[in-house]
Design an enzyme around this catalytic site. Structure first.
Site, PDB file in Angstrom:
ATOM      1  N   PHE A 111       0.942  -1.204  -0.106  1.00  0.00           N
ATOM      2  CA  PHE A 111       0.015   0.064   0.088  1.00  0.00           C
ATOM      3  C   PHE A 111       0.720   1.314  -0.011  1.00  0.00           C
ATOM      4  O   PHE A 111       0.390   2.452  -0.210  1.00  0.00           O
ATOM      5  CB  PHE A 111      -0.990  -0.052   1.182  1.00  0.00           C
ATOM      6  CG  PHE A 111      -0.453   0.564   2.587  1.00  0.00           C
ATOM      7  CD1 PHE A 111       0.156  -0.706   3.146  1.00  0.00           C
ATOM      8  CD2 PHE A 111      -0.476   1.610   2.919  1.00  0.00           C
ATOM      9  CE1 PHE A 111       0.875  -0.396   4.567  1.00  0.00           C
ATOM     10  CE2 PHE A 111       0.052   1.822   4.433  1.00  0.00           C
ATOM     11  CZ  PHE A 111       0.594   1.087   4.955  1.00  0.00           C
ATOM     12  N   LYS A 112       1.940   1.115   0.304  1.00  0.00           N
ATOM     13  CA  LYS A 112       2.957   2.580   0.422  1.00  0.00           C
ATOM     14  C   LYS A 112       3.038   2.982  -0.821  1.00  0.00           C
ATOM     15  O   LYS A 112       3.348   4.179  -1.115  1.00  0.00           O
ATOM     16  CB  LYS A 112       4.257   1.947   1.131  1.00  0.00           C
ATOM     17  CG  LYS A 112       4.510   1.241   2.089  1.00  0.00           C
ATOM     18  CD  LYS A 112       4.169   1.940   3.380  1.00  0.00           C
ATOM     19  CE  LYS A 112       4.245   1.121   4.552  1.00  0.00           C
ATOM     20  NZ  LYS A 112       4.045   1.684   5.862  1.00  0.00           N
ATOM     21  N   ASP A 113       3.060   2.303  -2.016  1.00  0.00           N
ATOM     22  CA  ASP A 113       3.142   3.001  -3.352  1.00  0.00           C
ATOM     23  C   ASP A 113       1.956   3.812  -3.532  1.00  0.00           C
ATOM     24  O   ASP A 113       2.241   4.725  -4.335  1.00  0.00           O
ATOM     25  CB  ASP A 113       3.043   1.783  -4.516  1.00  0.00           C
ATOM     26  CG  ASP A 113       4.124   0.701  -4.533  1.00  0.00           C
ATOM     27  OD1 ASP A 113       5.376   1.191  -4.319  1.00  0.00           O
ATOM     28  OD2 ASP A 113       3.940  -0.549  -4.605  1.00  0.00           O
ATOM     29  N   LEU A 116       3.599   6.794  -1.925  1.00  0.00           N
ATOM     30  CA  LEU A 116       5.086   7.128  -2.345  1.00  0.00           C
ATOM     31  C   LEU A 116       4.957   7.508  -3.995  1.00  0.00           C
ATOM     32  O   LEU A 116       6.134   8.078  -4.490  1.00  0.00           O
ATOM     33  CB  LEU A 116       5.855   6.209  -2.126  1.00  0.00           C
ATOM     34  CG  LEU A 116       6.204   6.517  -0.503  1.00  0.00           C
ATOM     35  CD1 LEU A 116       6.630   5.408   0.144  1.00  0.00           C
ATOM     36  CD2 LEU A 116       7.077   7.665  -0.444  1.00  0.00           C
TER      37      LEU A 116
END
Ligand SMILES: Cc1ncc(COP(=O)(O)O)c(C=O)c1O
Ligand SMILES: N[C@@H](CCOP(=O)(O)O)C(=O)O
Length: 468
Positions: A111-113, A116
């Site tokens: 989910f960080k994408d 980011l």
């Protein structure tokens, strides 16, 4: 929009400065001075809109006044064009009232994408407009690192140094970070836990001379822009399931409290969110806190969900600031106590109106939940996601009033051993990562010592090399 520090003693900043600053100079985290409101009409209009459109509209007030304001729509389009699912964060129905929101369709499968991919582009655009460069230092328990590296690799104006806890990520997670071939990417395995890595990062920010020499910035969720971009998928899911006319709950596998805080922010903006259900692994400091109002640090235990092997959840400070009605001195005093004593207590009355509850799973329960999801729904889910799904089901067993969305925070192929152990199926990495195990790794291992870290970073950052 202007932003203030949770500790109340740092300058109020614009969006651009908040983006580049990361941690506030008083050690606090930035929050917007007001919560932009999404009216019922706004929510109706967002229903059915493409993700990038929802993203642009939800985030527009936060970037108002920024040098990138007029290009923001384009940056958002580009950030989400590379996701492998057209809906970016699609929903899957598991039970009549239980949904899974897949947040892992970005380049690094976590989910960080979602945040980011946008942040990398925002850094570039603001630095270009200002003619500046910076050095990013970040801490990761596995996923932020690769997503941040992917977002910042080969960017001319940025060097990135990522600290991960040596031997405490999954092999896929480590290789995703350490096999990237880019001159501006530096991986450091720290002999310690994720909490040690996060402390080291904060200590570097709190060293004014070092911070200014290197023009430090952050990619962790201490950076407000991370939270801002994560608010969007809560809005998107809620309107897809009937908001504003129907309330929705979310269940979030939680470590640093950034993801679930983004849900809280969506609620503060007017999205009708009933409950925010926190899922923990054995490192259950938050679940214990929601049970008894006492935040008490214990040792960090390695688990099957390593990205959540965290004790000190840095974003809790943002919630505390809201609970204390922005009394920065009180936030500071509480967190100083926490640093000194390893515990603090909150008056339970302060929590009466809060939507949070916590549920904990040990490794056996996590495996059982992965198995159950496979058998009941034919879904392969990773151990972090399993904690979210189980937390959602437990919360629904208490009060099943509204639909729940569990957040699928990582692709199962990032944790193949756990998934295989639970189901007998080894999830495949996507084709573009198929040779991950053959690629050469690049990282150094350093002790948990601030001085050693600073010397290493100073010696390798282009900003300091050019100045010498
Ligand atoms: C796969 C996965 N799930 C859950 C979490 C916990 O999210 P947060 O730290 O925002 O609470 C993380 C790490 O952040 C993660 O990488
Ligand atoms: N689980 C995270 C830990 C860092 O969290 P962040 O949201 O503050 O970047 C990770 O995968 O690195």
């Amino acid at each position: 929009m202007r932003y203030f520090s949770t500790r109340g003693r740092a300058p109020v900043l614009s969006f651009d400065d908040v983006l580049l600053t990361g941690l506030a100079r008083d050690g606090g985290l930035y929050l917007p001075e007001s919560w932009p409101q999404l009216s019922p009409d706004d929510l109706h209009q967002l229903s059915g809109a493409p993700y990038a459109e929802v993203a642009r509209r939800v985030m527009a007030p936060f970037v108002a006044g920024s040098v990138i304001e007029k290009d923001f729509g384009q940056l958002v389009e580009e950030a989400y064009a590379g996701f492998e699912h057209a809906s970016v964060t699609p929903l899957r129905q598991l039970d009549p009232d239980l949904w899974l929101m897949d947040l892992f369709h970005g380049p690094t499968l976590a989910f960080k994408d979602v945040a980011l991919q946008l942040l990398g582009r925002l850094f570039d655009a603001v630095l270009e407009a200002r003619g500046e460069r910076l050095t990013i230092v970040g801490a990761t328990s596995g996923d932020t690192g690769s997503a941040a590296i992917e977002a910042c690799r080969d960017r001319e104006r940025v060097d990135i140094f990522i600290l991960h806890p040596h031997g405490r990520t999954s092999e896929v997670q480590r290789r995703q970070m350490t096999t990237v071939e880019a001159p501006n990417v530096h991986n450091i395995a720290v002999e310690g836990t994720f909490d040690d890595c996060q402390d080291l990062v904060k200590a570097m920010f709190n060293d004014g001379g070092f911070r200014d020499r290197l023009q430090l910035s952050a990619v962790n969720s201490i950076n407000w822009a991370r939270i801002m971009a994560q608010i969007v998928y809560y809005v998107q899911a809620a309107v897809s399931l009937g908001a504003p006319d129907r309330r929705v709950s979310f269940a979030v596998p939680t470590g640093n409290f950034g993801n679930v805080f983004a849900g809280y922010a969506a609620r503060r903006m007017g999205v009708p969110i009933e409950r925010l259900v926190v899922g923990s692994n054995r490192n259950d400091i938050l679940t214990r806190f929601f049970e008894n109002g006492v935040m008490a640090v214990e040792d960090v235990y390695p688990t099957l969900s390593p990205s959540m092997d965290i004790q000190v959840s840095s974003n809790f400070e943002r919630l505390l600031c809201d609970l204390y009605e922005r009394d920065g001195a009180r936030v500071n005093a509480t967190l100083e106590d926490f640093r000194r004593e390893g515990r603090f207590r909150i008056d339970p009355a302060l929590f009466d109106e809060m939507p949070f509850e916590g549920h904990r799973l040990d490794d056996e329960e996590t495996l059982a939940e992965i198995r159950r999801a496979y058998q009941a729904y034919g879904a392969l889910i990773d151990p972090h996601t399993a904690i979210g799904v189980a937390a959602a089901r437990r919360a629904q067993a208490r009060r099943a009033e509204v639909p729940s969305v569990a957040l699928a925070t990582a692709h199962p192929a990032k944790f193949p051993d756990a998934v295989h152990k639970a189901t007998g199926v080894r999830p495949e990495l996507p084709e573009r990562l198929a040779d991950l195990y053959e690629r050469r790794e690049h990282y150094v291992t350093l002790p948990n010592e601030l001085g050693r870290l600073q010397t290493y970073i100073q010696g390798h950052a282009r900003i300091t090399k050019d100045a010498a």
